[in-house]
Design an enzyme around this catalytic site. Structure first.
Site, mmCIF file in Angstrom:
data_model
loop_
_atom_site.group_PDB
_atom_site.id
_atom_site.type_symbol
_atom_site.label_atom_id
_atom_site.label_comp_id
_atom_site.label_asym_id
_atom_site.label_seq_id
_atom_site.Cartn_x
_atom_site.Cartn_y
_atom_site.Cartn_z
ATOM 1 N N ASP A 38 72.199 17.445 50.051
ATOM 2 C CA ASP A 38 72.976 18.685 49.951
ATOM 3 C C ASP A 38 73.323 18.866 48.472
ATOM 4 O O ASP A 38 74.250 18.248 47.948
ATOM 5 C CB ASP A 38 74.242 18.570 50.801
ATOM 6 C CG ASP A 38 75.091 19.840 50.743
ATOM 7 O OD1 ASP A 38 74.905 20.635 49.791
ATOM 8 O OD2 ASP A 38 75.937 20.032 51.624
ATOM 9 N N TYR A 56 81.118 17.087 52.437
ATOM 10 C CA TYR A 56 81.302 18.389 53.072
ATOM 11 C C TYR A 56 79.985 19.136 52.973
ATOM 12 O O TYR A 56 79.391 19.227 51.893
ATOM 13 C CB TYR A 56 82.410 19.158 52.345
ATOM 14 C CG TYR A 56 82.686 20.537 52.908
ATOM 15 C CD1 TYR A 56 83.353 20.688 54.128
ATOM 16 C CD2 TYR A 56 82.291 21.682 52.226
ATOM 17 C CE1 TYR A 56 83.612 21.945 54.641
ATOM 18 C CE2 TYR A 56 82.554 22.947 52.739
ATOM 19 C CZ TYR A 56 83.212 23.074 53.947
ATOM 20 O OH TYR A 56 83.474 24.321 54.458
ATOM 21 N N LYS A 74 75.590 28.139 45.511
ATOM 22 C CA LYS A 74 76.374 28.235 44.272
ATOM 23 C C LYS A 74 75.557 28.744 43.068
ATOM 24 O O LYS A 74 75.309 29.933 42.964
ATOM 25 C CB LYS A 74 77.078 26.910 43.998
ATOM 26 C CG LYS A 74 78.042 26.553 45.168
ATOM 27 C CD LYS A 74 79.060 25.529 44.810
ATOM 28 C CE LYS A 74 79.824 25.002 46.009
ATOM 29 N NZ LYS A 74 81.016 25.726 46.380
HETATM 30 N N1 HOZ Z 1 84.366 24.614 50.118
HETATM 31 C C1 HOZ Z 1 84.671 25.154 48.844
HETATM 32 C C2 HOZ Z 1 84.966 24.086 47.864
HETATM 33 N N2 HOZ Z 1 84.344 22.889 47.990
HETATM 34 C C3 HOZ Z 1 85.838 26.076 48.892
HETATM 35 C C4 HOZ Z 1 85.410 27.445 48.961
HETATM 36 C C5 HOZ Z 1 86.512 28.459 48.743
HETATM 37 O O1 HOZ Z 1 87.636 28.241 49.150
HETATM 38 O O2 HOZ Z 1 86.214 29.465 48.156
#
Ligand code: HOZ
Length: 441
Positions: free
Chosen positions: A239, A144, A267
């Site tokens: 990434d 992702y 992050k």
């Molecule tokens: N894409 C985020 C986890 N891999 C989720 C982000 C969220 O829902 O805050």
């Protein structure tokens, strides 16, 4: 104690917020529950609106390496806010944070800050396409990279959790330029370069994929990607939004010794405020406007509050020589404990760990890619999840997300977690056995 206020808060939110949440996984659909609304966080502990406390292994989906409301981070944000929340001009603190990152990450000679991981990866592939003058990118199923169109094809995280890895709204043209391959299969990448000569701008990969659960790269896989990209003059993009300053001070690239051309971050570098960044080779980054022709911009890019939170976090990391070692040890105790408990209850499982990222799949494994991750018993995960939540352990509400440990977690938190896991796995196994028993007439 009930979840009464959380349930009421969700009902109210659904009237005005699409699906009641601002990011899909938060809706708890994959575990068949109503989402828990949080009120505050301190160290390793979250408190919900009903007054229940949880040991938190989500940590805002990774950013909070130092735990919730770390004093140095809170102080830095408050001081920055008092000086003004946004100027839309360059500030010195942006350069300070950039210097910290450039010093730590092997691939980054120049960097640019944005406001989210999605923006970072979206900008990085535009830059790769502009630099190489090629249209296609290669990504891996289950990885992702945020929700830009080019990546919502066989995507992980919420897209996978909610069963729509190929999102409607992505045009066929965009989809055609994204080539999806299985993770950990270097031969597939090799073949793809031969099938698409001079067309692939970049191979983009989470070096430690954490959005289909945590899956580890097989020995030499990342090195082979590096070699293939060099051979075919495509850029290798790591990434590291999740793994950067998480699996070690220099991210996955320092840990594995494989240096990509470009890296995306987010992050941890924002210390809990909205930040992303992309950076890499100076000659590639010089293609960005205003030096070069590839356009990229943002009103809140390099926001002073976000920079202050990130800088306080990275300084705390830099000044604590044993931080990553301690995190690694604690995470190992946790994952080994989870594995022992699962084995004791006869539950098929596979655990994975990289630094302070971890995951447990309810399948025998090995889990090496999306296909093997999908063999996990998600119904069992949902039962286990509910039982853990009831016992005060907050995990990501999906089998296909990673867990995180912070410096605020202690051995006592881990012991509490393992005690809860023992009871929860026993409970979930009993429920599964009951469901499988034919009803006698
Ligand atoms: N894409 C985020 C986890 N891999 C989720 C982000 C969220 O829902 O805050």
């Amino acid at each position: 104690m009930s979840f009464e206020r959380s349930i009421a808060a969700f009902g109210r939110a659904k009237n005005v917020i699409a699906g009641g949440v601002n990011s899909p996984v938060r809706a708890f659909r994959a575990v068949g529950l109503s989402p828990v609304f949080m009120k505050s966080g301190s160290g390793a502990i979250l408190t919900d609106v009903d007054g229940r406390h949880y040991v938190d292994y989500v940590l805002s989906w990774g950013p909070l390496l130092l735990g919730h409301a770390h004093p140095a981070v809170v102080k830095a944000i408050a001081a920055a806010a008092a000086r003004g929340t946004s100027f839309g001009t360059p500030t010195e603190i942006e350069t300070e944070l950039a210097e910290c990152i450039v010093a730590a990450m092997p691939s980054i000679e120049r960097i640019r800050f944005v406001s989210s991981g999605t923006e970072a990866t979206m900008s990085a592939i535009r830059l790769a396409r502009g630099y190489t003058r090629r249209p296609k990118i290669v990504k891996f199923a289950g990885c992702y990279h945020g929700h830009a169109d080019a990546f919502l094809i066989s995507a992980g995280s919420g897209a996978l959790t909610n069963g729509v890895p190929n999102s409607p709204g992505v045009t066929e043209g965009t989809a055609r330029d994204t080539i999806v391959l299985p993770f950990n299969d270097a031969a597939a990448v090799e073949r793809t370069f031969v099938e698409h000569p001079d067309a692939i701008a970049a191979v983009v990969v989470e070096p430690y994929p954490g959005n289909m659960g945590l899956v580890l790269p097989q020995p030499d896989y990342l090195k082979r990607l590096r070699e293939l990209c060099a051979e075919h003059r495509a850029l290798l993009i790591f990434d590291e939004v999740m793994s950067g300053f998480r699996v070690g001070p220099g991210g996955a690239q320092a840990r594995t010794g494989v240096v990509p051309d470009l890296t995306t971050l987010g992050k941890v570098i924002g210390g809990g405020l909205p930040v992303g960044a992309f950076g890499g080779r100076a000659d590639v980054m010089s293609y960005l406007s205003p030096e070069g022709p590839v356009y990229q911009a943002g009103t809140l890019s390099g926001n002073p509050l976000a920079m202050a939170a990130g800088l306080a976090t990275l300084r705390a990391i830099r000044d604590d020589a044993t931080l990553f070692e301690r995190l690694e040890v604690l995470t190992r105790v946790l994952t080994e404990g989870l594995s022992e408990i699962a084995a004791k209850h006869g539950i098929a499982h596979t655990v994975a760990r990289a630094g302070s990222m971890f995951g447990i799949f309810f399948t025998d494994g090995p889990v090496v890619d999306l296909e093997s991750a999908m063999k996990s018993d998600t119904a069992f995960f949902a039962k286990y999840y509910a039982a853990m939540l009831d016992r005060g352990i907050y995990l990501a509400p999906s089998q296909f997300e990673a867990g995180f440990v912070s410096t605020a977690h202690t051995t006592r938190h881990v012991e509490q977690t393992l005690t809860a896991a023992d009871a929860s796995m026993a409970h979930a196994a009993a429920q599964r056995a009951q469901a499988a028993t034919p009803v006698s007439r």
